[in-house]
Scaffold this active site. Structure first.
Site, PDB file in Angstrom:
ATOM      1  N   ASN A 179      -4.760   6.226 -12.755  1.00 29.83           N
ATOM      2  CA  ASN A 179      -3.783   5.238 -13.213  1.00 29.83           C
ATOM      3  C   ASN A 179      -3.113   4.549 -12.034  1.00 29.83           C
ATOM      4  O   ASN A 179      -3.312   3.364 -11.802  1.00 29.83           O
ATOM      5  CB  ASN A 179      -2.739   5.887 -14.117  1.00 29.83           C
ATOM      6  N   ASP A 180      -2.340   5.304 -11.272  1.00 29.64           N
ATOM      7  CA  ASP A 180      -1.548   4.705 -10.193  1.00 29.64           C
ATOM      8  C   ASP A 180      -2.413   4.012  -9.140  1.00 29.64           C
ATOM      9  O   ASP A 180      -2.022   2.978  -8.589  1.00 29.64           O
ATOM     10  CB  ASP A 180      -0.688   5.777  -9.511  1.00 29.64           C
ATOM     11  N   VAL A 181      -3.607   4.563  -8.864  1.00 25.26           N
ATOM     12  CA  VAL A 181      -4.430   4.028  -7.779  1.00 25.26           C
ATOM     13  C   VAL A 181      -5.109   2.715  -8.159  1.00 25.26           C
ATOM     14  O   VAL A 181      -5.749   2.083  -7.306  1.00 25.26           O
ATOM     15  CB  VAL A 181      -5.488   5.048  -7.329  1.00 25.26           C
TER      16      VAL A 181
ATOM     17  N   PHE B 150       1.285   9.612 -12.473  1.00 19.61           N
ATOM     18  CA  PHE B 150       2.221  10.536 -11.830  1.00 19.61           C
ATOM     19  C   PHE B 150       3.409   9.803 -11.221  1.00 19.61           C
ATOM     20  O   PHE B 150       4.476  10.365 -11.058  1.00 19.61           O
ATOM     21  CB  PHE B 150       1.476  11.341 -10.761  1.00 19.61           C
ATOM     22  N   ALA B 151       3.223   8.519 -10.892  1.00 16.83           N
ATOM     23  CA  ALA B 151       4.329   7.743 -10.324  1.00 16.83           C
ATOM     24  C   ALA B 151       5.340   7.332 -11.381  1.00 16.83           C
ATOM     25  O   ALA B 151       6.431   6.876 -11.053  1.00 16.83           O
ATOM     26  CB  ALA B 151       3.796   6.504  -9.615  1.00 16.83           C
TER      27      ALA B 151
END
Length: 457
Positions: free
Chosen positions: A383-385, A423-424
């Protein structure tokens, strides 16, 4: 009585040091990591045996018992740990190393009147205690025993400053007097400093903190080498400290942030928040059969693995899917973000376990230019990447972090368990893009169903 003379001892220590250097070299690549790990273990064995054969040791039965107990605990744990829990294990082992160095320094405090040696004792105690306490917090955050959000309270920066000043004062008194009482005070202040240092860190920053604390432990071990007069400890600790420092900087750069911003960003609202709020905005969902058609009739597919793939243990299934697509003439590669997962190289190791060819793994700099020529980008558990907020939303926790540019692909397919953020803790606008489709469910189960549909085409 020692068996080895000084010459043989120095030669064996040199051999062990060379093993450690070769181990670090081997660990720099997934292709050679297994061999590097074996070389490092051999070097550690040579070092331990050399100590037994060259030094005049007291309490040998207790030493052997401690080694036996440690091995009995560590071997089963290391063999059974899941890949998703490997960062916790690394942090735990790292913390134990820092704590051990601190305790050894306390025991050696009364052995020397030399102020420089006492200064090394103080440094070892303080840094080792910080590493031990900080590593314990990172384990708790990654294991979700404590909140992954930054934990702050009013006056925390002031308390942190007071603890640092107190530690400096206690350290000075230890150097001047050699007092065990002040040494214990220093240890306690070091433990508190470690807690205060890591508690404000949240979300995706935790793996970087683990790397930093690993560097701390290396420095503590190097200083203990000075305390004990052991050259090999000095060399090994310096290697760990230097490599941990380099890795921390590389990881911070991969996130587009500075180390100080990661460690103290929460005080100004710049740390990752770790929110678990679930979006209720409408998205375009799909079925395994539809995803199979998209993949099976594409010319080029780029797969982006993430932590969700590791949690589901779907690496073997995704490798089989890549093979099935390749058999249909589809070009398939894997795009690897340097901080995907929970530790450096997490995705590389995961895919290597499934025998995915190293040539199929493309790092961020190599993968991004190829996305405009990609028909389908398949994002599995990441997700975040891939979140465009890293480029478009100043003030976002991941703003400035280089991302995999999957938005430039012709079509984007996300395999997700739910609409929870990464996670962010921030929403990913790419999920709501018209060219994006989502397949909900456990990653391994979804991949299995897609694989079956591809084979049926």
């Amino acid at each position: 009585m020692s068996v080895l003379g000084p010459g043989w001892t120095a030669l064996l220590y040199l051999a062990a040091a060379v093993c450690f250097i070769l181990a670090l070299k081997g660990l720099s690549s997934p292709r050679t990591a297994r061999r590097g790990n074996a070389i490092g273990a051999a070097g550690a064995l040579v070092a331990v045996v050399t100590v037994f054969l060259s030094a005049k040791l007291d309490n040998i039965p207790l030493i052997i018992a401690a080694i036996a107990v440690g091995s009995a605990v560590a071997v089963p744990v290391a063999r059974r740990v899941q890949m998703t829990q490997m960062p916790q294990l690394v942090a735990l082992f790292n913390g134990v190393g820092g704590g051990a160095a601190a305790l050894v320094a306390v025991l050696e405090l009364g052995q020397s009147e030399n102020p420089w040696v006492r200064l090394a004792v103080v440094f070892t105690m303080l840094v080792g205690a910080v590493s031990f306490a900080g590593s314990a917090v990172t384990v708790g955050k990654l294991q979700e025993l404590i909140s992954t959000r930054p934990l702050l309270f009013p006056g925390m920066p002031v308390l942190m400053g007071a603890v640092v000043l107190g530690a400096i004062a206690a350290g000075g008194l230890v150097v001047a007097t050699g007092s065990v009482g002040w040494a214990v005070t220093l240890l306690v202040l070091g433990l508190v400093a470690g807690l205060l240092l890591v508690l404000p860190v949240g979300g995706a920053d935790v793996p970087i903190v683990i790397s930093l604390l690993n560097a701390f432990t290396g420095l503590a071990v190097a200083a203990s080498g000075i305390v004990l007069g052991n050259v090999l400890l000095l060399v090994a600790g310096t290697l760990v400290g230097a490599s941990g420092t380099i890795l921390t900087k590389v990881m911070a750069s991969a996130m587009g942030r500075g180390v100080t911003g990661i460690m103290f960003g929460a005080f100004r609202g710049g740390s990752t928040a770790g929110s678990t709020a679930q979006s209720d905005r409408p998205v375009r969902s799909s079925s395994p059969e539809d995803v199979a058609v998209q993949l099976g009739y594409a010319q080029r597919v780029v797969i982006v693995p993430g932590y969700g793939l590791a949690v589901a243990q779907g690496q073997h299934t995704i490798a089989e899917l890549a093979t099935a697509l390749a058999a249909r003439g589809v070009e398939v590669v894997f795009a690897i973000h340097p901080v995907a997962g929970r530790m450096p190289g997490h995705m590389n190791v995961l895919l290597a376990e499934a025998n995915v060819p190293y040539e199929a793994l493309k790092e961020l700099e190599e993968a991004n230019p190829e996305f405009p020529n990609t028909d389908v980008a398949l994002v599995v558990g990441a997700n975040d990447v891939v979140n465009p907020a890293a480029k478009s939303t100043p003030g976002a926790p991941i703003y400035g972090m280089p991302i995999l540019e999957v938005a430039q692909a012709g079509q984007v397919v996300f395999l997700k368990r739910s609409m929870r953020p990464g996670f962010a803790g921030i929403e990913n606008e790419l999920l709501f893009d018209p060219k994006t489709t989502l397949l909900f469910g456990d990653a391994k189960d979804s991949l299995t169903r897609v694989l079956g549909a591809v084979k049926a085409l």
